[in-house]
Scaffold this motif. Structure first.
Motif, PDB file in Angstrom:
ATOM      1  N   ASN A  58       0.759  -1.279  -0.071  1.00 32.14           N
ATOM      2  CA  ASN A  58      -0.042  -0.197  -0.108  1.00 32.14           C
ATOM      3  C   ASN A  58       0.624   0.976   0.027  1.00 32.14           C
ATOM      4  OD1 ASN A  58      -2.495   1.407   0.259  1.00 32.14           O
ATOM      5  ND2 ASN A  58      -1.708   1.894   2.322  1.00 32.14           N
ATOM      6  N   TYR A  59       0.916   2.249  -0.734  1.00 33.22           N
ATOM      7  CA  TYR A  59       1.054   3.059  -0.956  1.00 33.22           C
ATOM      8  C   TYR A  59       0.488   4.469  -0.407  1.00 33.22           C
ATOM      9  CZ  TYR A  59       5.134   0.636  -3.428  1.00 33.22           C
ATOM     10  OH  TYR A  59       5.568  -0.839  -2.998  1.00 33.22           O
ATOM     11  N   ALA A  60       1.329   5.771  -0.484  1.00 34.61           N
ATOM     12  CA  ALA A  60       1.157   6.778  -0.665  1.00 34.61           C
ATOM     13  C   ALA A  60       0.732   7.762  -1.640  1.00 34.61           C
ATOM     14  CB  ALA A  60       2.166   8.210   0.587  1.00 34.61           C
ATOM     15  N   ASP A  61       0.257   8.120  -2.378  1.00 36.34           N
ATOM     16  CA  ASP A  61       0.039   8.799  -3.770  1.00 36.34           C
ATOM     17  C   ASP A  61       0.676   9.434  -3.801  1.00 36.34           C
ATOM     18  OD1 ASP A  61      -3.776   9.622  -3.298  1.00 36.34           O
ATOM     19  OD2 ASP A  61      -3.012   7.991  -3.551  1.00 36.34           O
ATOM     20  N   GLY A  65       4.340   4.308  -8.113  1.00 36.46           N
ATOM     21  CA  GLY A  65       5.254   5.134  -9.142  1.00 36.46           C
ATOM     22  C   GLY A  65       6.362   5.078  -8.862  1.00 36.46           C
ATOM     23  N   ARG A  66       7.008   5.637  -7.700  1.00 42.94           N
ATOM     24  CA  ARG A  66       8.650   5.316  -8.387  1.00 42.94           C
ATOM     25  C   ARG A  66       8.852   4.984  -6.835  1.00 42.94           C
ATOM     26  NH1 ARG A  66       9.687  10.428  -5.531  1.00 42.94           N
ATOM     27  NH2 ARG A  66       8.190  11.108  -4.785  1.00 42.94           N
ATOM     28  N   PHE A  67       8.285   4.692  -5.685  1.00 44.63           N
ATOM     29  CA  PHE A  67       9.067   4.223  -4.640  1.00 44.63           C
ATOM     30  C   PHE A  67       8.137   2.706  -4.398  1.00 44.63           C
ATOM     31  CE2 PHE A  67       9.298   7.061  -0.848  1.00 44.63           C
ATOM     32  CZ  PHE A  67      10.343   8.243  -2.488  1.00 44.63           C
ATOM     33  N   THR A  68       9.421   1.471  -4.087  1.00 43.82           N
ATOM     34  CA  THR A  68       9.307  -0.414  -3.548  1.00 43.82           C
ATOM     35  C   THR A  68       8.667  -0.604  -2.772  1.00 43.82           C
ATOM     36  OG1 THR A  68       9.440   0.087  -6.592  1.00 43.82           O
ATOM     37  CG2 THR A  68       8.760  -2.211  -5.202  1.00 43.82           C
ATOM     38  N   VAL A  69       8.292  -0.985  -1.951  1.00 46.94           N
ATOM     39  CA  VAL A  69       8.329  -1.480  -0.870  1.00 46.94           C
ATOM     40  C   VAL A  69       8.192  -2.751  -1.271  1.00 46.94           C
ATOM     41  CG1 VAL A  69       5.587  -1.663  -0.513  1.00 46.94           C
ATOM     42  CG2 VAL A  69       7.731  -1.805   1.360  1.00 46.94           C
ATOM     43  N   SER A  70       9.178  -3.999  -0.781  1.00 42.52           N
ATOM     44  CA  SER A  70       9.073  -5.322  -0.131  1.00 42.52           C
ATOM     45  C   SER A  70       9.535  -5.861   1.144  1.00 42.52           C
ATOM     46  CB  SER A  70       9.776  -5.951  -1.228  1.00 42.52           C
ATOM     47  OG  SER A  70      11.162  -5.220  -1.326  1.00 42.52           O
ATOM     48  N   ARG A  71       9.270  -7.249   1.294  1.00 39.04           N
ATOM     49  CA  ARG A  71      10.454  -7.646   2.329  1.00 39.04           C
ATOM     50  C   ARG A  71      10.300  -8.947   2.173  1.00 39.04           C
ATOM     51  NH1 ARG A  71       4.870  -8.158   6.611  1.00 39.04           N
ATOM     52  NH2 ARG A  71       6.026  -9.447   8.185  1.00 39.04           N
ATOM     53  N   ASP A  72      11.728  -9.553   3.365  1.00 40.18           N
ATOM     54  CA  ASP A  72      11.723 -10.923   3.129  1.00 40.18           C
ATOM     55  C   ASP A  72      11.334 -11.334   4.729  1.00 40.18           C
ATOM     56  OD1 ASP A  72      13.297 -13.280   3.446  1.00 40.18           O
ATOM     57  OD2 ASP A  72      14.997 -12.371   2.588  1.00 40.18           O
ATOM     58  N   LEU A  80      12.960  -0.645   0.983  1.00 43.59           N
ATOM     59  CA  LEU A  80      11.829   0.226   0.175  1.00 43.59           C
ATOM     60  C   LEU A  80      12.890   1.059  -0.638  1.00 43.59           C
ATOM     61  CD1 LEU A  80       9.148   2.319   0.338  1.00 43.59           C
ATOM     62  CD2 LEU A  80      10.356   4.124   1.391  1.00 43.59           C
ATOM     63  N   GLN A  81      12.927   0.755  -1.916  1.00 47.44           N
ATOM     64  CA  GLN A  81      13.523   0.989  -3.058  1.00 47.44           C
ATOM     65  C   GLN A  81      13.132   2.217  -3.299  1.00 47.44           C
ATOM     66  OE1 GLN A  81      16.324   0.163  -4.619  1.00 47.44           O
ATOM     67  NE2 GLN A  81      16.590   2.330  -5.585  1.00 47.44           N
ATOM     68  N   MET A  82      13.591   3.261  -3.221  1.00 48.13           N
ATOM     69  CA  MET A  82      13.231   4.996  -3.597  1.00 48.13           C
ATOM     70  C   MET A  82      14.100   5.211  -5.040  1.00 48.13           C
ATOM     71  SD  MET A  82      12.487   6.419   0.117  1.00 48.13           S
ATOM     72  CE  MET A  82      14.864   6.548   0.127  1.00 48.13           C
ATOM     73  N   ASN A  83      12.492   5.252  -5.728  1.00 48.03           N
ATOM     74  CA  ASN A  83      13.613   5.966  -7.128  1.00 48.03           C
ATOM     75  C   ASN A  83      12.591   6.961  -7.817  1.00 48.03           C
ATOM     76  OD1 ASN A  83      15.146   3.554  -7.039  1.00 48.03           O
ATOM     77  ND2 ASN A  83      12.808   2.507  -8.485  1.00 48.03           N
TER      78      ASN A  83
END
Length: 121
Positions: A58-61, A65-72, A80-83
């Motif tokens: 779930n992302y803030a508006d 499209g720029r950030f990707t959250v993932s987990r292990d 948090l991958q921030m582009n």
């Protein structure tokens, strides 16, 4: 004792990328949602992104499209991958985990200490 330790912050130019990591450790029975919040100077802390134990994000508006959250889950770690970073992304970023503390036998939210992200040329 439960700890959330963040890493990966720093200074980056506009348009650049950074990857944040947050590892949870201690007396943890189970981790439910994990996520990232941020707080800029003079502003309230706001949600950036969260992810369920099943991997639903779930992302803030403002970051879609720029950030990707993932987990292990095996490592109790959230990323948090921030582009395409912008100056308005400058803030202290905090990790959050909704987890069950085995020793205290309680479910509650825990916070990391925060990591500074500065986007500037």
């Amino acid at each position: 004792q439960v700890q959330l330790v963040e890493s990966g912050g720093g200074l980056v130019q506009p348009g650049g990328s950074l990857r944040l990591s947050c590892a949870a450790s201690g007396s943890i029975f189970s981790i439910y949602a994990m996520g990232w919040y941020r707080q800029a100077p003079g502003k309230q802390r706001e949600l950036v992104a969260t992810i369920t134990s099943g991997g639903s994000p779930n992302y803030a508006d403002s970051v879609k499209g720029r950030f990707t959250v993932s987990r292990d889950n095996a490592k109790n770690t959230v990323y948090l991958q921030m582009n395409s970073l912008k100056s308005e992304d400058t803030a202290v970023y905090y990790c959050n985990a909704d987890l069950y503390n085995l020793r205290l036998e309680v479910r509650r939210h825990y916070w990391g200490q925060g990591t500074q992200v500065t986007v500037s040329s």
